[in-house]
Design an enzyme around this catalytic site. Structure first.
Site, PDB file in Angstrom:
ATOM      1  CE  LYS A  76      -1.939  15.920  18.910  1.00 51.39           C
ATOM      2  NZ  LYS A  76      -1.052  16.278  20.039  1.00 51.39           N
ATOM      3  CB  SER A 151      -3.546  17.950  22.655  1.00 55.44           C
ATOM      4  OG  SER A 151      -2.238  17.609  22.230  1.00 55.44           O
ATOM      5  CB  SER A 175      -0.285  16.122  24.236  1.00 55.82           C
ATOM      6  OG  SER A 175      -0.968  17.242  24.712  1.00 55.82           O
TER       7      SER A 175
HETATM    8  N1  GLN Z   1      -2.163  20.044  28.244  1.00 54.16           N
HETATM    9  C1  GLN Z   1      -1.027  20.840  27.926  1.00 54.16           C
HETATM   10  C2  GLN Z   1      -1.486  22.100  27.217  1.00 54.16           C
HETATM   11  O1  GLN Z   1      -2.631  22.324  27.160  1.00 54.16           O
HETATM   12  C3  GLN Z   1      -0.066  20.056  27.070  1.00 54.16           C
HETATM   13  C4  GLN Z   1      -0.512  19.897  25.680  1.00 54.16           C
HETATM   14  C5  GLN Z   1       0.456  19.144  24.838  1.00 54.16           C
HETATM   15  O2  GLN Z   1       1.308  18.398  25.330  1.00 54.16           O
HETATM   16  N2  GLN Z   1       0.341  19.333  23.541  1.00 54.16           N
HETATM   17  O3  GLN Z   1      -0.727  22.846  26.722  1.00 54.16           O
END
Ligand code: GLN
Length: 487
Positions: A76, A151, A175
């Site tokens: 990532k 994400s 995410s």
């Molecule tokens: N979808 C969640 C957010 O927007 C979690 C994102 C994540 O785990 N990085 O913050």
């Protein structure tokens, strides 16, 4: 080679039936071809990858390889990797070349693994659909009109499309697990503190945790063996004995108690997801597991609590992007303050700005007690619910996501709808517990459904055991999207 797991590739590489240059070349070709269709990668550097592959082949020839030696992994784009552009999905860092390796990258490098590229992601890991990336949305390999989740959507899509055998991601509120579910692959977020956050670009430091994506639970265990472990450079890294996460894979699961929280099976979940999850639980019963009902009464508060705490931490973490030392700097400005303002206004996207505004608001004098302190107290109660539940069961199971993958654009205009797609994952981060998602069938539109497993602190090996045993009895994890055979 397309469908080889890490385990299988390691055998081929050790026996010298395949070289790392061949394996790396094979996957890079797919990344450069198919990868474009899904927009899964932000940076690819074929020469750099092949030179790492050649170095790995030397190690393998000398018999000095270990399990991950010579295997290409996608990372990532939140992990700093020396010499690689590291953007975090943002215009702010679109010109940033990392001068050092994150702990996770260092561990893979030490193992002789190859970096196959850096994957697309929501900007600063804020999102559930990969639509907030400065580099454009990632497409779901099962249906290119659909999101891959976020994400870590690029990593999940890359594994699902067989662009790489496995990848890394990070999970602050879901995410790793949510994109794993939406693309039909496996992903695990370890207990908070198990994997060092050093060199991992910070979003919400008390929640951020790195973990692997792969196609089998066994491969997740092999990757976790490399990623986990104490690191003095992260103050929340835990000093514990080294574990072998593969140790329990083949243990029988008979007699293990699965907790089913009624809150996970209430109104919010789509009927096709509920059906697949029920079928998976039935499979675990066939394997000899028992099921018990548990309650997580405060779970409903997890989304509002998270959207106070995560933005609060983000607003502080992201204050470092000021256009001075690194990152985007506005080309024109009148004075220092104007330079800060313009650089940040130009460098950050809408979702990141929304979070910074919420974060500074809830931390501001006069609102701090009402929002931030209140949310911290509720976080404690949410964690306590899990502690109580684990007196009755060994693992908790339920859906990872309330629905299968939604379409690109479908929720982009409605932040609250988007935030609710993490309703089943966020509480796990607030409590610091380990959570994972494994493929468990398909919904009405033939998109993958993920089963979530939540363990007690440091119970990763048991979760991997359960997942592995399920994967010995079912074949959801070997299914592959159509039309991806040719690079
Ligand atoms: N979808 C969640 C957010 O927007 C979690 C994102 C994540 O785990 N990085 O913050």
């Amino acid at each position: 080679m397309l469908n080889f797991t890490i385990k299988q590739l390691a055998v081929e590489l050790a026996a010298r039936r395949l070289s790392s240059v061949e394996v790396t070349g094979f996957f890079i070709k797919r990344i450069k071809g198919l990868g474009k269709v899904f927009n899964a990668f932000i940076s690819v550097d074929e020469e750099r990858s092949l030179s790492a592959a050649r170095a790995a082949d030397v190690l393998l020839r000398q018999g000095k390889g270990c399990t991950l030696t010579g295997i290409p992994f996608a990372h990532k784009d939140i992990f700093c990797a020396q010499g690689w552009r590291t953007t975090c999905g943002s215009k702010m860092l679109s010109n940033f070349v990392a001068p050092y390796d994150a702990h996770v990258i260092e561990r893979f490098n030490t193992a002789g693994a190859v970096i196959a590229g850096k994957t697309n992601m929501d900007e600063f890991a804020m999102g559930s659909s990969n639509e907030t990336s400065y580099f454009g949305p990632v497409r779901n390999p099962w249906n290119t009109a659909a999101v891959p989740g976020g994400s870590s959507g690029g990593s999940a899509a890359a594994v699902a499309a067989r662009l790489v055998p496995a990848a890394t991601g990070t999970d602050t509120g879901g995410s790793i697990r949510q994109p794993a579910a939406l693309t039909g692959v496996c992903g695990i977020k370890p207990t908070y503190g198990v994997v060092s956050r050093y060199g991992m670009i910070a979003f919400a430091s008390s929640l951020d945790q790195a973990g692997p994506f792969a196609r089998t639970a066994e491969d997740l265990a092999l990757m976790l063996n490399t990623m986990a472990g104490f690191d003095a450079r992260d103050s929340t890294s835990l000093e514990r004995k080294t574990e072998d996460y593969t140790r329990d894979l083949s243990k029988p699961v008979r007699g293990l108690r699965i907790g089913l929280p009624s809150e996970f099976f209430a109104d919010g979940v789509a009927s096709d997801v509920a059906r697949a999850v029920d079928a998976a639980i039935t499979e675990f019963r066939k394997l000899g597991c028992e099921t018990v009902e548990v309650r997580l009464p405060n779970m409903k508060l997890s989304v509002p609590v998270y959207y106070v705490l995560a933005p609060a931490e983000a607003s502080s973490n992201l204050s470092r992007y000021d256009g001075v030392r690194y990152g985007h700097r506005a080309p024109e400005y009148v004075d220092l303050v104007d330079m800060y303002k313009k650089s940040r206004a130009q460098g950050f996207g809408a979702e990141v700005k929304r979070r910074i505004l919420i974060g500074t608001y809830v931390l501001s004098h006069g609102y701090y007690d009402a929002y931030y302190i209140k949310a911290q107290k509720l976080r404690r109660l949410i964690a306590q619910d899990f502690t109580d539940a684990f007196t009755k069961c060994d693992v908790i199971m339920g859906p990872t996501s309330p629905s299968t993958a939604f379409n690109i654009g479908e929720k982009a205009g409605d932040p609250v709808q988007m935030y609710l797609s993490d309703i089943y994952t966020i509480a796990v981060n607030l409590a610091g517990l380990p959570g994972m998602s494994i493929p468990a069938g398909f919904g009405d539109t033939n998109l993958p459904v993920g089963l979530q497993l939540i363990g007690n602190y440091f119970d990763e090996a048991r979760m991997l055991n359960l997942a592995h045993q399920y994967q010995q009895a079912t074949d959801w994890h070997v299914r592959m999207p159509e039309g991806l055979e040719e690079p």
